[in-house]
Write a protein that holds these residues in place. Structure first.
Motif, mmCIF file in Angstrom:
data_model
loop_
_atom_site.group_PDB
_atom_site.id
_atom_site.type_symbol
_atom_site.label_atom_id
_atom_site.label_comp_id
_atom_site.label_asym_id
_atom_site.label_seq_id
_atom_site.Cartn_x
_atom_site.Cartn_y
_atom_site.Cartn_z
ATOM 1 N N VAL A 14 0.850 -1.200 0.000
ATOM 2 C CA VAL A 14 0.000 0.000 0.000
ATOM 3 C C VAL A 14 0.882 1.246 0.000
ATOM 4 N N SER A 83 0.200 3.133 6.275
ATOM 5 C CA SER A 83 -0.103 1.769 5.805
ATOM 6 C C SER A 83 0.820 0.838 6.575
ATOM 7 N N ASN A 105 -5.021 3.202 6.988
ATOM 8 C CA ASN A 105 -5.547 2.042 6.272
ATOM 9 C C ASN A 105 -5.750 0.828 7.172
ATOM 10 N N THR A 145 -9.980 7.131 9.223
ATOM 11 C CA THR A 145 -9.712 5.808 8.638
ATOM 12 C C THR A 145 -10.517 5.595 7.357
ATOM 13 N N ASN A 146 -9.985 4.744 6.481
ATOM 14 C CA ASN A 146 -10.793 4.272 5.363
ATOM 15 C C ASN A 146 -11.049 2.780 5.564
ATOM 16 N N CYS A 149 -10.642 -2.976 1.942
ATOM 17 C CA CYS A 149 -10.721 -2.849 0.471
ATOM 18 C C CYS A 149 -12.004 -3.411 -0.146
ATOM 19 N N ALA A 334 -7.532 1.223 -0.878
ATOM 20 C CA ALA A 334 -6.510 1.493 0.147
ATOM 21 C C ALA A 334 -5.901 2.883 -0.054
ATOM 22 N N SER A 338 -7.493 6.786 1.024
ATOM 23 C CA SER A 338 -6.930 7.750 1.991
ATOM 24 C C SER A 338 -6.659 9.087 1.318
#
Ligand code: NAP
Length: 350
Positions: A14, A83, A105, A145-146, A149, A334, A338
Motif C-alpha cells: 500500500v 499503511s 488504512n 480511517t478508510n 478494500c 486502500a 486515503s
C-alpha cells in the motif's frame, strides 16, 4: 493548496501505491517517508522491493527513509498516510495524531468512537468527528480511517440503492486479489491453481464496516444501518482487483433492473461536487456486456477509483437482484481511498 505529506510503511504494497499516486497529484508534496528500522537510513530505491508498473518517482528515489517516529517527521506536514502492519497501527497512529492528521488504512482504529471511518462519496459527514477527537484527546491532529478494500467497493454500489430503496437483506461473495494480503501475504504455491476460501476476519469486517458506513452519526458514535448483511470471502490468483458477487433482496416490490442501472450510473458524491482532482467522474460505472466486469479489464477504470458493475439481473427470489462488481483494492480500496479523504479534508477543513 499544496499539502505536505509523509507516508508510513512506504516500502509496503500500500505504501508503494501511496508513493506512486501522490507523486502524480500536484496538490501533494511528499516530504518524509518512513518504514521499519530495517529500512531507516537507506535511500528509498535501495530499501524498497518496487512492484508498481511505473518507475519509482524521481522525487523519492533518493529520499532517505526515516524511522516511524513523529519526531523524525517535518513539523509542517499536513497529512500522514499510514499503511502499517495491523499490530503496530494502534500505538503508532495515536502517537502521530498528537501532531498530525493521520489517514489510516489499518483496521484497528476503524470502529472506535470519535474516529471517522469514511468513504467520501458515502458518509463525508462522519468527518465532523475529527474535532471531537482532537478535543477529547487534547491532540493537534486526529485519525481518519478508510474501510477494508472489499468493503469500499461494495459500499459504493450499495449507497445509492440504500438511499432510494429499503433493503431486506444483502449477500456478497468475494474473489479477492493477492495484493490485498501484502507482498509476503500469500505464497505462490498456495494460490496458483487454487482458490482459498478463507481470509482471516474479512467477512466480519465487511459485515460491520458496511453497516457502519451506511449508518447515522450521533456525535462520536454511529448507529449502524439496520439490515442483515452476509459476506463470504475468497482469495483468488489475481494480482490486483477484487471481484464481488452481490445479491440484494428489497422490501420494495417495484424495483427493476433499469432502475438499478440508472441509480448506480447517476450516483455522484461530495468529491465530484467539489471537483476534487483525484475523484473519479463516476464512482460507479455500469457495464452492459454479458461478461464484464473483469479484474484485468476493469480495475483501472476511473484511474482505479471507479467501481465497475455488471450482470445486473433479477434473482429467482421475490424482489431480488444480483450483480457483479470489480474494484481496485490497492487504489480505491486502500491508498486512493486515503488520498481522496485527505483531498476532501483539505478542501473543507484546512
Ligand atoms: P506490507 O506490504 O507488508 O508492508 C508493510 C509496511 O510496514 C512496510 O513498509 C514495512 O517496512 C513497514 N513495517 C513493518 N514493520 C514495521 C515496524 N516495526 N515499524 C515501522 N514500519 C514497519 O503491507 P500492506 O499490504 O502494504 O498493508 C499495510 C496495511 O494496510 C495493513 O494494515 C493492511 O491490513 C492494510 N490494507 C492493505 C490493503 C491491500 O490491498 N494490501 C488494503 C487495505 C488495507 P519494511 O519494508 O522496512 O519492513
Amino acid at each position: 493548496m499544496v499539502n505536505n505529506v509523509c507516508v508510513l510503511g512506504a516500502t509496503g504494497m500500500v505504501g508503494q501505491r501511496f508513493i506512486q499516486l501522490l507523486s502524480q497529484i500536484p496538490d501533494f508534496n511528499i516530504v518524509n517517508i518512513a518504514a521499519s528500522e530495517r529500512s531507516a537510513g537507506k535511500r528509498y530505491e535501495d530499501a524498497v522491493n518496487w512492484h508498481q508498473t511505473t518507475p519509482i518517482p524521481e522525487e523519492v528515489r533518493d529520499m532517505k527513509i526515516v524511522n516511524t517516529d513523529p519526531n523524525e517527521v517535518a513539523d509542517d506536514v499536513d497529512f500522514v498516510f499510514a499503511s502499517l502492519p495491523a499490530g503496530l497501527a494502534e500505538p503508532v497512529e495515536a502517537a502521530f495524531a498528537e501532531k498530525f492528521i493521520v489517514a489510516s488504512n489499518a483496521s484497528v482504529n476503524r470502529m472506535k468512537e470519535n474516529i471517522p471511518l469514511v468513504i467520501p462519496e458515502v458518509n463525508p459527514e462522519h468527518l465532523e468527528m475529527m474535532e471531537l477527537q482532537k478535543d477529547i484527546n487534547g491532540w493537534d491532529g486526529c485519525i481518519v480511517t478508510n474501510p477494508n478494500c472489499s468493503t469500499i467497493a461494495l459500499t459504493l454500489t450499495l449507497k445509492p440503492l440504500f438511499d432510494k430503496y429499503n433493503f431486506k437483506r444483502v449477500g456478497v461473495t468475494t474473489m479477492q486479489a493477492v495484493s490485498g494480503a501484502g507482498y509476503n501475504g500469500v505464497p505462490s504455491m498456495g494460490i496458483l491453481d487454487n482458490v482459498i476460501p478463507y481470509i482471516g476476519s474479512e467477512e466480519e469486517k465487511m459485515q460491520s464496516e458496511t453497516l457502519h458506513l451506511l449508518g447515522e452519526r450521533d456525535g462520536g458514535v454511529v448507529q449502524k444501518a439496520n439490515f442483515p448483511l452476509s459476506a463470504s470471502c475468497n482469495r483468488v490468483g489475481v494480482i490486483d482487483g477484487h471481484t464481488e458477487s452481490v445479491s440484494i433482496e428489497f422490501e420494495d416490490d417495484d424495483v427493476t433492473v433499469e432502475d438499478i442501472q440508472e441509480t448506480l450510473s447517476e450516483f455522484r458524491g461530495l468529491p465530484q461536487e467539489e471537483n476534487l482532482s483525484f475523484a473519479p467522474e463516476q464512482p460507479v460505472i455500469v457495464r452492459k456486456e454479458e461478461d464484464r466486469p473483469q479484474p484485468r479489464m476493469d480495475r483501472d477504470a476511473g484511474h482505479g477509483m471507479s467501481v465497475s458493475v455488471g450482470r445486473i439481473r433479477p434473482d429467482v427470489f421475490d424482489n431480488s437482484f444480483k450483480y457483479t462488481l470489480v474494484g481496485h483494492n490497492t487504489i480505491r480500496g486502500a491508498a486512493g481511498a486515503s488520498i481522496l479523504n485527505a483531498q476532501l479534508i483539505s478542501k473543507l477543513y484546512l
